[in-house]
Motif scaffolding. Structure first.
Motif, mmCIF file in Angstrom:
data_model
loop_
_atom_site.group_PDB
_atom_site.id
_atom_site.type_symbol
_atom_site.label_atom_id
_atom_site.label_comp_id
_atom_site.label_asym_id
_atom_site.label_seq_id
_atom_site.Cartn_x
_atom_site.Cartn_y
_atom_site.Cartn_z
ATOM 1 N N VAL A 177 86.269 57.387 54.641
ATOM 2 C CA VAL A 177 85.163 57.832 55.720
ATOM 3 C C VAL A 177 83.744 57.310 55.521
ATOM 4 O O VAL A 177 83.226 57.398 54.827
ATOM 5 C CB VAL A 177 84.401 59.713 55.998
ATOM 6 C CG1 VAL A 177 83.119 60.475 56.290
ATOM 7 C CG2 VAL A 177 85.718 59.903 55.824
ATOM 8 N N THR A 178 83.009 56.435 55.958
ATOM 9 C CA THR A 178 82.351 55.442 55.960
ATOM 10 C C THR A 178 80.426 55.292 55.962
ATOM 11 O O THR A 178 79.652 54.965 56.014
ATOM 12 C CB THR A 178 82.721 54.025 56.559
ATOM 13 O OG1 THR A 178 82.469 54.092 57.495
ATOM 14 C CG2 THR A 178 84.081 53.308 55.737
ATOM 15 N N ARG A 179 81.110 56.861 57.070
ATOM 16 C CA ARG A 179 79.508 56.829 58.003
ATOM 17 C C ARG A 179 79.261 58.242 56.825
ATOM 18 O O ARG A 179 79.738 59.356 57.052
ATOM 19 C CB ARG A 179 79.633 57.311 58.976
ATOM 20 C CG ARG A 179 78.224 57.526 59.756
ATOM 21 C CD ARG A 179 78.210 57.761 61.801
ATOM 22 N NE ARG A 179 78.009 58.693 62.705
ATOM 23 C CZ ARG A 179 77.427 58.411 63.826
ATOM 24 N NH1 ARG A 179 78.392 59.081 63.923
ATOM 25 N NH2 ARG A 179 76.368 59.471 63.854
ATOM 26 N N ALA A 180 78.120 58.108 57.457
ATOM 27 C CA ALA A 180 77.065 59.798 56.282
ATOM 28 C C ALA A 180 77.148 60.204 56.752
ATOM 29 O O ALA A 180 77.226 60.122 58.284
ATOM 30 C CB ALA A 180 75.873 59.215 56.068
ATOM 31 N N GLN A 181 77.171 61.841 56.459
ATOM 32 C CA GLN A 181 77.693 62.773 56.976
ATOM 33 C C GLN A 181 76.995 64.246 56.357
ATOM 34 O O GLN A 181 76.997 63.848 55.379
ATOM 35 C CB GLN A 181 79.091 63.151 56.582
ATOM 36 C CG GLN A 181 79.828 62.809 57.535
ATOM 37 C CD GLN A 181 79.822 62.401 58.819
ATOM 38 O OE1 GLN A 181 80.171 63.341 59.536
ATOM 39 N NE2 GLN A 181 80.956 61.539 59.466
#
Length: 419
Positions: free
Chosen positions: A297-301
Motif C-alpha cells: 500500500v503506497t498511498r497514505a490512508q
C-alpha cells in the motif's frame, strides 16, 4: 456551540499541563472477553457481531459529530445507516487485566458520593460513559448497578440517551452528572448515563464489564458532554493532558496524565492528528503498508486508533494487497464473512508493517493470528480484514504491539516499543 466548547478546552490545555506533578497512579487492566473457543478455534459468530458493532459505533460517531458541529465529518462516506440519538496536578495509572485469549481489556472506575467501583471497557473510538442504572430491565443482569439515589452528588439532567446497535438493540437511559474517580483522579459534574436498557452486546455473557467509558473527543459524544478524561484535564487534575495504553496478554494498564516510562523503551514516535475542526476521533495518517521489503500500500490512508476495535481494519483493496503477499493467504468471505482472510497457521508472517510518521511498525505473528478457522484446522484467521468505513481502524491487533499514547494538548498519537 460544540465547536466553541472544544476550542475553549484546547485553549486551556497549555495552562493546565503546566501544573506541578503529584504521585502517579494507574488503572490496571484485566483481559476478559475471548473470540476464541476453548478448542482454539475462532468464535466466528462473536467476531462478525463485533465487526457489526464497530461499524455501527463509527456511524454513531459520524452522526453525533454532525449533530454537535452542524457539519458532516470529512470521512463520513454514508455507507452505514446512522444510529438513533435522543434528545494536577497528578498522573493516574489504572491496571488492566485479561483472561484466556480474551480480546477485551477492562479496568476500574468509581462513581458517586460515596464512591462505588465499577468495571468498564475503555474505548478510544467513542466518547460516552454509561453504566446500568437502577431501573435497567433488559440485559443488565449480572452487572453492578449505578444506584443514582445512593449518590449525594448525582444530578439528574432530565435528558434521555438512546443509541442503537447493529443488531437493532439499544442502550437507553437517563443522563446524570456525578463525581467520577479514574485512577485516583477525580472529575466532578461528569456526564454518566444510567442505562434503563442495555443492548444484547452488553449482556453479561457477551461483555463482562459493567459499562463503557469513551476516551475520544467531545464532538462525537451522544450526550453532547465532555468525556471523562477531558473533564479531568479541564479541571486541572492531570500533570499532562495525555494518557497511554498497554494491552498485554498478562493484562496491561491505562496510564493517566503522563507517559509511563517503565512501560516502553526508546523514543516515542508521534503522528499528528488529522484535524477535523473540532477533533473527533484519534485519527492519524498511515503512510504505507508493507509485507517484508515490499510496499503493498503506497498511498497514505486516514486511520483511527481505537482500543474498542479488536481487528485491524483497512479498505478492501488494501486488505487484498496485503494478503496477496502472504504465502497461502486466501479470502474467507464464504467461511467467515466478507472482508476476512485466512493464513496457513504455520505461515503466519512476522514482517507485516505499517509506516507512521516515517517509522515502520511491525505486527507480531501472535497478534496477527486470530486463531484456527475451526478446531484442528491448518488455517488461521487473519487479524487484518477489509471493509469500507471511511478510514482504516488500527484496533487491538495493532495496539497490542506498542505502548500507545494519546495526547490532547498536542493533538497527536505516539507509539513506542514495549518494555
Amino acid at each position: 456551540m460544540q465547536i466553541k466548547l472544544v476550542a475553549a478546552f484546547l485553549a486551556l490545555v497549555p495552562l493546565l499541563t503546566a501544573a506541578s506533578p503529584s504521585p502517579v497512579t494507574k488503572v490496571p487492566f484485566v483481559r476478559k472477553r475471548s473470540f476464541r473457543k476453548s478448542d482454539g478455534a475462532v468464535d466466528i459468530e462473536a467476531l462478525t457481531a463485533h465487526v457489526d458493532e464497530v461499524r455501527t459505533k463509527i456511524a454513531r460517531g459520524f452522526s453525533a459529530f454532525k449533530t454537535n458541529t452542524g457539519k458532516a465529518h470529512p470521512n463520513d462516506i454514508g455507507n452505514v445507516p446512522p444510529a438513533k440519538r435522543a434528545t494536577k496536578r497528578a498522573t493516574g495509572k489504572d491496571t488492566l487485566t485479561d483472561d484466556l485469549d480474551g480480546d477485551l481489556w477492562q479496568g476500574a472506575v468509581s462513581v458517586g458520593t460515596p464512591l462505588s467501583a465499577f468495571t468498564v471497557d475503555f474505548d478510544t473510538g467513542s466518547s460516552d460513559f454509561f453504566l446500568p442504572g437502577p431501573d435497567c430491565t433488559e440485559n443488565c443482569e449480572g452487572h453492578k448497578v449505578f444506584n443514582t439515589a445512593a449518590s449525594s452528588t448525582a444530578v439528574d439532567q432530565k435528558e434521555t440517551f438512546s443509541i442503537e446497535f447493529a443488531d437493532g438493540s439499544t442502550v437507553a437511559g437517563e443522563i446524570f452528572h456525578d463525581t467520577v474517580s479514574l485512577g485516583g483522579l477525580v472529575a466532578t459534574g461528569q456526564a454518566v448515563v444510567a442505562a434503563t436498557q442495555y443492548s444484547t452486546g452488553f449482556a453479561i455473557a457477551n461483555s463482562p464489564p459493567d459499562g463503557l467509558l469513551g476516551m475520544a473527543f467531545e464532538s462525537i459524544a451522544d450526550t453532547g458532554s465532555p468525556p471523562v478524561f477531558q473533564t479531568l484535564v479541564t479541571e486541572g487534575k492531570t500533570t499532562q493532558s495525555v494518557f497511554g495504553f498497554t494491552l498485554l496478554d498478562t493484562g496491561g494498564e491505562l496510564f493517566l496524565g503522563g507517559a509511563d516510562s517503565t512501560a516502553f523503551t526508546g523514543a516515542m514516535t508521534f503522528a499528528p492528528l488529522i484535524v477535523t475542526d473540532p477533533p473527533a476521533f484519534w485519527e492519524i495518517s498511515v503512510q504505507s503498508a508493507s509485507v517484508g521489503a515490499t510496499k503493498v500500500v503506497t498511498r497514505a490512508q486516514d486511520a483511527i486508533v481505537d482500543t474498542g476495535t479488536t481487528l485491524l481494519i483497512v479498505d478492501p483493496t488494501s486488505a487484498t494487497a496485503i494478503h496477496a503477499k502472504i504465502p497461502g493467504a486466501a479470502s474467507a468471505s464464504r467461511t467467515i464473512g466478507q472482508g476476512f482472510f485466512t493464513i496457513p497457521c504455520n505461515e503466519i508472517p512476522t514482517d507485516v508493517s505499517f509506516t507512521i510518521a516515517g517509522k515502520a511498525f511491525t505486527l507480531s505473528a501472535d497478534t496477527l493470528n486470530f486463531g484456527q478457522l475451526e478446531a484442528g484446522s491448518t488455517l488461521c484467521v487473519s487479524g487484518i480484514m477489509g471493509a469500507n468505513e471511511g478510514f482504516w481502524i488500527l484496533g487491538d491487533v495493532f495496539i497490542r504491539n506498542f505502548y500507545t499514547e494519546f495526547d490532547f494538548a498536542n493533538e497527536r498519537v505516539g507509539f513506542a516499543t514495549l518494555a
